[in-house]
Design an enzyme around this catalytic site. Structure first.
Site, PDB file in Angstrom:
ATOM      1  N   LYS A   1     -13.647  -3.858  10.823  1.00  0.00           N
ATOM      2  CA  LYS A   1     -14.153  -3.065   9.820  1.00  0.00           C
ATOM      3  C   LYS A   1     -15.688  -2.703  10.075  1.00  0.00           C
ATOM      4  CE  LYS A   1     -11.893  -4.812   6.146  1.00  0.00           C
ATOM      5  NZ  LYS A   1     -11.065  -5.469   5.192  1.00  0.00           N
TER       6      LYS A   1
ATOM      7  N   VAL B   1       0.637  -1.125  -0.026  1.00  0.00           N
ATOM      8  CA  VAL B   1       0.041  -0.148  -0.147  1.00  0.00           C
ATOM      9  C   VAL B   1       1.196   1.338  -0.115  1.00  0.00           C
ATOM     10  CG1 VAL B   1      -1.294   1.259   0.825  1.00  0.00           C
ATOM     11  CG2 VAL B   1      -1.932  -0.952   0.807  1.00  0.00           C
TER      12      VAL B   1
ATOM     13  N   LYS C   1      -7.147  -0.909  10.243  1.00  0.00           N
ATOM     14  CA  LYS C   1      -8.638  -1.103  10.958  1.00  0.00           C
ATOM     15  C   LYS C   1      -8.086  -1.700  12.395  1.00  0.00           C
ATOM     16  CE  LYS C   1      -7.784  -3.082   7.228  1.00  0.00           C
ATOM     17  NZ  LYS C   1      -7.881  -4.218   6.374  1.00  0.00           N
TER      18      LYS C   1
ATOM     19  N   GLU D   1     -10.325   6.343   5.446  1.00  0.00           N
ATOM     20  CA  GLU D   1     -11.012   5.609   4.657  1.00  0.00           C
ATOM     21  C   GLU D   1     -10.460   4.197   4.223  1.00  0.00           C
ATOM     22  OE1 GLU D   1     -13.688   5.221   2.676  1.00  0.00           O
ATOM     23  OE2 GLU D   1     -13.810   7.400   3.388  1.00  0.00           O
TER      24      GLU D   1
ATOM     25  N   GLY E   1      -5.966  -4.585  -1.866  1.00  0.00           N
ATOM     26  CA  GLY E   1      -5.090  -4.543  -3.788  1.00  0.00           C
ATOM     27  C   GLY E   1      -4.475  -2.822  -3.089  1.00  0.00           C
TER      28      GLY E   1
END
Lengths: 451, 451
Positions: free
Chosen positions: B217, B25, B117, B141, B319
């Site tokens: 989440k 990421v 998260k 987000e 991803g």
């Protein structure tokens, strides 16, 4: 914009709202703020307070109590009121009082919120330039796709992406008609009449069924997604009124449903210069595509970002509750001060001065598969004539079916699906057939939505 | 927060970013800003500039050039740097350096952006309270549903609504496994091994397959949707590891697919006091429900608002590209100044001080239909025993099928779907059967997702 001390004080004050237009959506906004006002005040950090209202007819019963609000006979005067921070325009119509009110609101330094897609499609650039110049926010979430926060999703949620393609189901009336035709096997005119009786379609349905409404919305989304100036005039638009029950049955047998799709793409033209392609047209949608399951008055928008991949936003495309939800979301953004950090608010994700004036991409060099349906006279040689035109234009046929129409023994339907090829070849084939006495009606062409 | 003159000046300056964590990421964020930086600068009104980075291993080849950025061996020091406006935490882990860095960032008055998260589920309230106290924004987000702007959709897009129910597919690994089992008829362990080989599942997959990741989440989304304090500890969580290929086949024959669903609802308890119900559990989803068509690693979230109706947000759940898209969307919000209008930013749509401490709603009084599957010994009387337990507990059976398991002649599968009734009755029926020598494995219960 005020400095910190003023902002902090303002944050404790109610945000004062003028509401112009008290139809179903206007009454919905009043009901929403009454029902959810306490929760909204906690979320926004300050209460929302409707202070003044206006509509064409003061005495009509709307099922909501208006006695607490000041009334203006002339709605364009709402903008001048001292007790108003935000003007909400729900009158409709691209020009006339709606446009006058919108201009007045900005001139008086009031935030402008509107659900008016026609006005934004035609005058949005002018209004946004004025708003950005004055430093007042202008918001129009409710103008596209009812209650779905798709403008926010594109403008902010997908802001890190170059959007490669944007498409969706943008008109609930058409989608209701098409999915009802699909479920019942009934004909277009019959289902349209039902939709009108139920209030899903206007008495004059042409704006919806001819694709104009979807084109308004598409042109607004294009500007945000591609950073281009709104170009409603160049949306290539076709409606759904020529679709037969037999087309839907035929599509179904091939594994497709028919949906009115608005699609926009920033496209390298034949000469490699970037162009904006915008089209509203009924498409064949493969049954395993998410949009194939969007039924009734639901709307859905897909944005394909170069990092996000495919994003799908789906929900109710119309109705008083969903539309009011979008209007009040915009009001809450203002109440929270989401506009306060901007030197110049970027109305369409980019300031109007920075939007590109991109030429229209021609459709001719686009490649794809399509469905072509002819209604022809039932006599020898017609099929050969059509097949020859296809061959001469270089259209390769993947499958073809010929069927007598049950209601007319002298008419035959010929429907085909092409292999992938240039759209220009299909246009050429139809040109070759133009004026042929064998063709009883103009052929219907629908693109097949790619993956 | 600065006054107008300072803000206007700041708006022209680049927004300076420190990046902690350079896995897929982190490298994705670097690639995204390199690829889309010009477009983003036009959208945000100012360029984004990565100034400093840190990761556990400096020398690892990540396929991105780091030479332009200052390096910190101790990532928690990024927060103290003068040349940083925003700290982006992509390290992961609920505690440890990620949490230290997050706390440091807020203390130093830097905006905090995280994709973590687990940290938000466990420490989000503490961090947000500190951030709100200091007047610095905190955004996450990317912590939920990858590239889908669902937190923005709930926090802002749906802000006018009382959310009545929220549910969705929140774990891409589980969804990949379940949809692959469905497509191929293969067993869980087999598909899990493939997912691990392809990098879709971790070497230790338990966080994903046991539902913990989805519960993290869900607890974050619940806080935003219902205005309640994050309550991860009380998410009733079950995973997918006990689902058999036979369950999927059975569900399919009844018109359902199986999906791991996270669901939350603000629920009037038995005594009428409001409670928050949160559950992660595999569900049977009717094939005509939009979530039934969410395949592979895709995520989707449905929020049902009292005015908006049902809103669906769908896209890539994981991803590097999609997650980077969400991280950078948060950065753009900061660059645009969407935080500047707040006296106190409302991190979870409402400020932490105003979130409700809602008790957990018990599941027992909930009503619904469910699927129950037993693996039993193949001998006379077993079916009678099960049926008697159902009768005695007041569970009404809608359909039942008994089938030999192809891999074991001595085992029989009994699967049933109940009529709508209280979940407590099913629990009671299973209690009556507890310890029965006829049962070879613990029964599997899956709720059927209602319309």
């Amino acid at each position: 914009m005020a400095n910190t001390t003023d902002s902090a004080a303002a944050a404790r004050q109610p945000l004062r709202i003028a509401l112009a237009g008290l139809g179903t959506v206007g009454a919905g906004v009043i009901r929403l703020i009454a029902a959810n006002g306490d929760l909204i005040a906690r979320r926004a950090g300050r209460p929302l307070e409707i202070t003044a209202v206006s509509a064409r007819n003061r005495s009509r019963d709307r099922g909501v109590d208006l006695t607490a609000y000041a009334w203006e006979d002339d709605m364009t005067q709402l903008a001048a009121r001292e007790d108003v921070d935000v003007v909400v325009e729900l009158v409709g119509g691209s020009d006339g009082p709606a446009l006058t009110l919108a201009r007045n609101a900005i001139r008086h330094g009031k935030a402008l919120i509107t659900a008016n897609k026609a006005m934004i499609a035609h005058h949005g650039l002018e209004l946004a330039a004025e708003a950005e110049g004055k430093g007042v926010p202008m918001r129009f979430e409710a103008a596209v796709a009812g209650g779905i926060p798709v403008i926010k999703g594109l403008r902010e949620g997908a802001a890190a992406n170059r959007i490669e393609r944007l498409y969706g189901i943008l008109n609930g009336t058409c989608n209701f008609i098409l999915s009802t035709m699909e479920d019942t096997g009934r004909d277009f005119a019959d289902v349209l009449a039902e939709a009108q009786a139920k209030g899903y379609a206007e008495a004059d349905p042409s704006f919806d069924i001819e694709g104009t409404d979807a084109a308004h919305k598409l042109s607004i989304l294009s500007a945000i997604a591609f950073g281009t100036r709104i170009d409603f005039a160049n949306v290539d638009t076709a409606g759904i009124s020529r679709i037969l029950a037999a087309d839907i049955a035929q599509a179904s047998s091939l594994g497709y449903v028919i949906r009115l799709i608005g699609m926009a793409e920033a496209d390298a033209g034949e000469n490699g210069a970037p162009g904006l392609f915008q089209r509203v047209q009924p498409h064949l949608v493969p049954v395993d595509h998410p949009l194939a399951h969007v039924d009734g008055a639901t709307n859905a928008v897909v944005a394909e970002g170069n990092f996000s991949g495919r994003l799908l936003f789906q929900g109710a495309g119309a109705g008083d509750g969903p539309t009011a939800s979008a209007v009040v979301a915009d009001i809450i953004d203002i109440a929270r001060g989401y506009d306060a950090g901007f030197e110049k608010d970027a109305t369409f994700s980019i300031t109007v001065a920075d939007l590109e004036d991109m030429p229209t991409a021609p459709s001719g060099h686009r490649r794809g598969r399509c469905y072509i349906r002819f209604v022809v006279a039932d006599r020898p040689g017609v099929l050969a004539e059509i097949a020859a035109a296809m061959r001469d234009a270089g259209v390769s046929i993947e499958s073809l079916i010929q069927k007598g129409r049950p209601d007319d023994g002298e008419q035959v339907m010929v429907a085909m699906v092409t292999h992938e090829g240039p759209e220009s070849a299909v246009t050429e084939a139809l040109r070759l057939l133009e004026g042929s006495p064998s063709l009883i009606a103009a052929p219907l062409v629908m693109q097949i939505l790619g993956k």
